[in-house]
Design a protein around this motif. Structure first.
Motif, PDB file in Angstrom:
ATOM      1  N   MET A 180      -1.410  46.693  13.094  1.00 10.13           N
ATOM      2  CA  MET A 180      -2.028  47.832  12.415  1.00 10.13           C
ATOM      3  C   MET A 180      -0.902  48.709  11.886  1.00 10.13           C
ATOM      4  O   MET A 180       0.016  49.058  12.620  1.00 10.13           O
ATOM      5  N   TYR A 181      -0.979  49.043  10.592  1.00  8.70           N
ATOM      6  CA  TYR A 181      -0.010  49.962   9.991  1.00  8.70           C
ATOM      7  C   TYR A 181      -0.716  51.261   9.669  1.00  8.70           C
ATOM      8  O   TYR A 181      -1.869  51.252   9.239  1.00  8.70           O
ATOM      9  N   THR A 182      -0.053  52.382   9.866  1.00  5.25           N
ATOM     10  CA  THR A 182      -0.637  53.652   9.449  1.00  5.25           C
ATOM     11  C   THR A 182       0.431  54.595   8.901  1.00  5.25           C
ATOM     12  O   THR A 182       1.585  54.555   9.329  1.00  5.25           O
ATOM     13  N   THR A 183       0.025  55.427   7.952  1.00  2.00           N
ATOM     14  CA  THR A 183       0.920  56.479   7.468  1.00  2.00           C
ATOM     15  C   THR A 183       0.900  57.677   8.412  1.00  2.00           C
ATOM     16  O   THR A 183       1.741  58.558   8.312  1.00  2.00           O
ATOM     17  N   GLY A 184      -0.074  57.707   9.321  1.00  4.18           N
ATOM     18  CA  GLY A 184      -0.284  58.893  10.162  1.00  4.18           C
ATOM     19  C   GLY A 184       0.437  58.816  11.493  1.00  4.18           C
ATOM     20  O   GLY A 184       1.014  57.780  11.867  1.00  4.18           O
ATOM     21  N   GLY A 210      -8.862  61.443   6.723  1.00  2.70           N
ATOM     22  CA  GLY A 210      -8.258  61.574   8.045  1.00  2.70           C
ATOM     23  C   GLY A 210      -7.801  60.222   8.551  1.00  2.70           C
ATOM     24  O   GLY A 210      -8.415  59.196   8.222  1.00  2.70           O
ATOM     25  N   ARG A 211      -6.746  60.226   9.387  1.00  2.59           N
ATOM     26  CA  ARG A 211      -6.255  58.946   9.900  1.00  2.59           C
ATOM     27  C   ARG A 211      -7.276  58.299  10.829  1.00  2.59           C
ATOM     28  O   ARG A 211      -7.338  57.078  10.940  1.00  2.59           O
ATOM     29  N   CYS A 263      -4.428  53.354   6.459  1.00  2.00           N
ATOM     30  CA  CYS A 263      -4.206  52.423   7.549  1.00  2.00           C
ATOM     31  C   CYS A 263      -4.384  51.017   6.987  1.00  2.00           C
ATOM     32  O   CYS A 263      -5.108  50.829   6.008  1.00  2.00           O
ATOM     33  N   ALA A 264      -3.710  50.045   7.581  1.00  2.00           N
ATOM     34  CA  ALA A 264      -3.810  48.676   7.072  1.00  2.00           C
ATOM     35  C   ALA A 264      -3.806  47.680   8.214  1.00  2.00           C
ATOM     36  O   ALA A 264      -3.145  47.891   9.235  1.00  2.00           O
ATOM     37  N   LEU A 265      -4.562  46.599   8.025  1.00  2.00           N
ATOM     38  CA  LEU A 265      -4.470  45.444   8.905  1.00  2.00           C
ATOM     39  C   LEU A 265      -3.520  44.451   8.272  1.00  2.00           C
ATOM     40  O   LEU A 265      -3.622  44.154   7.073  1.00  2.00           O
TER      41      LEU A 265
END
Lengths: 268, 268
Positions: A205-209, A181-182, A165-167
Motif C-alpha cells: 500500500m502506498y500513500t501520500t499521507g 482525506g487519507r 493511496c495506491a495498491l
C-alpha cells in the motif's frame, strides 16, 4: 466484480473557482470537490462521509468493512448512491450488530480522532500468520514504483488538497484512489480489493499521507505486507506495523526512503 | 485561566527510533508520539483520541466544545488526565444530552469521515454577525506572519508527521499547537481560547493542513475572521468560509498565497 447491484455515478473531482493571488490579480483555479455522502445501512443512518465522490461504491464498501459494520463483502446485496440527495442506500445481510455498535462508539475514525484501537489490535495480531507470501524488495524496485506513482496523482497535480493511496505489486501500480482525506482513500482501496479481483495481487500500500496507527491497521486488514508513505509515520504507526509483521517505509520520494520496521524484507 | 481544576502532565512529543535508509544504513531518527487518550465525561466514555499529548487539557476542552458535548467552558468543573491508563476524567455540568447524542451519531469527526455538517452550518450562518472587528490585511502583514510561524513548528522540523495550527493577530503569533492530526491541533486552539485570555485577541487561524469544511467550521466557531493555510482547500471549505464571512487564504508560503474567499479584507 461480485454479484452486487451497484448504482453509483462518479462525480467530477474538481470544481472551478476564481481566486486572487498575493498581488490581487484574479486567477482561475480548480478546487477539489468535497461532497457529503450519508450512508444508510438497511435504512439506518450510519455516517456522513465528506468525499470527492469519484469512486463512491468502493468507498462505501471499504468503510463498512473497515468499521466492521459488515463482516464480509458478500453480505452486501446492493449499493445505490443518489447525489441529488447526497445519500447512499446499502442493503446487506448480517448487520444485526449495528445497533449495539452505535451505542458503544460515540466518535470514531479519522485523523487520529476516535479509534477502536484496542479491539482492532487483537484482530491485527491474529492476522499476522495469514499474510500472503512476502515480497522481497530492493531499493531499485521501490524507486521504479515511485516513478510510476508520480504519473498517476492526477487530481493532486490539478488542485492539490487531496491524499492519494495506491495498491501495488512489487513491480506495478494496480489501483490509485485520491480523496479529500487519507482515510477515505485507503477505505476506497479496501472496497476495490473486496469488490474486484485484480490480475496481479497487491502486496504493497502506498500513500501520500502520514502513517498513523489507523492507516497501518487498515492496511493490515487488507492483508498487505508493505506500506510506503511519501510522508512520515507516528510512534504507534510503527508499533502496529511491528506487531503485524508489516514493513513500513516512510519519506519515500525520488531515490530516498527510510525503513522504520521490517528491514529484513529489504534486499541490498 | 478559568477556575477549572486541571491535572494534566504533558508528554514528550517525540520518541527515538533506529531506522534504516535506502542504502541499508542505520539512522537514528525521532518519531512523533501517537498516544491514545480516552475521554470520560461524567464517567461516560465519549471517545478515544490519538494525540501527541503535549497539551491534553486544551485538546479535551476544545474537543468537547467543538462537538457540542458542552455548551460553554464554564460548564467544566475539572479535567484530570492520567497517562498511566491513557484516560481523562472530565466532570462537567449541563451534559444531560450526551446520551441522546451518542444515539444519533455513529461515526463522526475527522479527516472528512463523519461530520455533523448540516446542523453545524445553521450555527455558523447565525454566527456571522457576531464576528469581531474585521482586520484589514496586507500581503506584507501575511508574509511577516509566515516568517514568524516558520520559526515555531518545532516538532515538525524534528520529526515531521504532524500538523500545526496557530492563533494569530494581524501582526503576532499568539499560540501554536502541533498534533498528530489537524483536527486535534485546531481543537487544541479552541480549548486554549476557551481556557486562557490572551493579551492580544486573535483574529486569524493558521494551519499547515488542508482546509476542508470541518476545519473552517471549527475556525468559525472560534469567532475568527481569517484562515490561512500552507496547503489547499476543498470546494466545501470555501463554501463554508463564504457563508460565514471568513477570508480564506490557501497556499501561503514565503511570499505567495491565494485568496479563495473574502478578498475584500485584503488591502493592496
Amino acid at each position: 466484480m461480485k454479484s452486487i447491484e451497484i448504482l453509483a455515478q462518479p462525480l467530477a473531482p474538481v470544481v472551478p473557482l476564481r481566486a486572487h493571488n498575493n498581488h490581487g490579480q484574479a486567477q482561475d483555479i480548480y478546487l477539489v470537490r468535497e461532497q457529503p455522502l450519508t450512508i444508510y445501512l438497511n435504512r439506518i443512518e450510519i455516517v456522513t462521509l465528506m468525499t470527492m465522490g469519484t469512486e463512491p461504491a468502493y468507498l462505501i464498501a471499504g468503510f463498512l468493512l473497515n468499521q466492521h459494520l459488515i463482516e464480509t463483502i458478500d453480505d452486501i446485496t446492493s449499493i445505490h448512491v443518489d447525489w441529488t440527495v447526497n445519500a447512499a442506500a446499502v442493503v446487506a445481510k448480517n448487520v444485526h450488530y449495528v445497533q449495539e455498535k452505535t451505542q458503544q462508539r460515540v466518535v470514531t475514525t479519522g485523523c487520529g480522532q476516535g479509534t477502536m484501537f484496542s479491539a482492532v489490535m487483537e484482530k491485527v495480531r491474529a492476522q499476522v500468520q495469514d499474510l500472503p507470501p512476502l515480497p522481497t524488495l530492493t531499493a531499485e524496485k521501490i524507486y521504479a514504483l515511485l516513478r510510476q506513482l508520480n504519473d498517476k496523482n492526477s487530481v493532486y497535480r490539478q488542485a492539490g488538497a487531496v491524499h492519494g493511496c495506491a495498491l501495488c505489486s512489487d513491480t506495478q501500480v494496480i489501483k490509485v484512489i485520491e480523496d479529500v482525506g487519507r482515510h477515505n482513500a485507503v477505505d476506497g482501496l479496501s472496497g476495490f480489493l473486496a469488490l474486484e479481483t485484480p490480475a496481479h495481487p497487491p502486496t504493497i500500500m502506498y500513500t501520500t499521507g502520514r502513517l498513523t496507527s489507523e492507516m497501518v491497521i487498515k492496511t493490515a486488514q487488507m492483508g498487505l505486507s508493505v506500506i510506503i508513505s511519501r510522508s512520515g509515520a507516528t510512534s504507534m504507526g510503527v508499533e502496529v506495523a511491528e506487531a503485524a509483521g508489516i514493513t513500513l517505509i516512510s519519506r519515500a520520494q525520488g531515490k530516498r526512503f527510510l525503513v522504520l520496521s521490517g528491514q529484513k524484507r529489504l534486499q541490498q
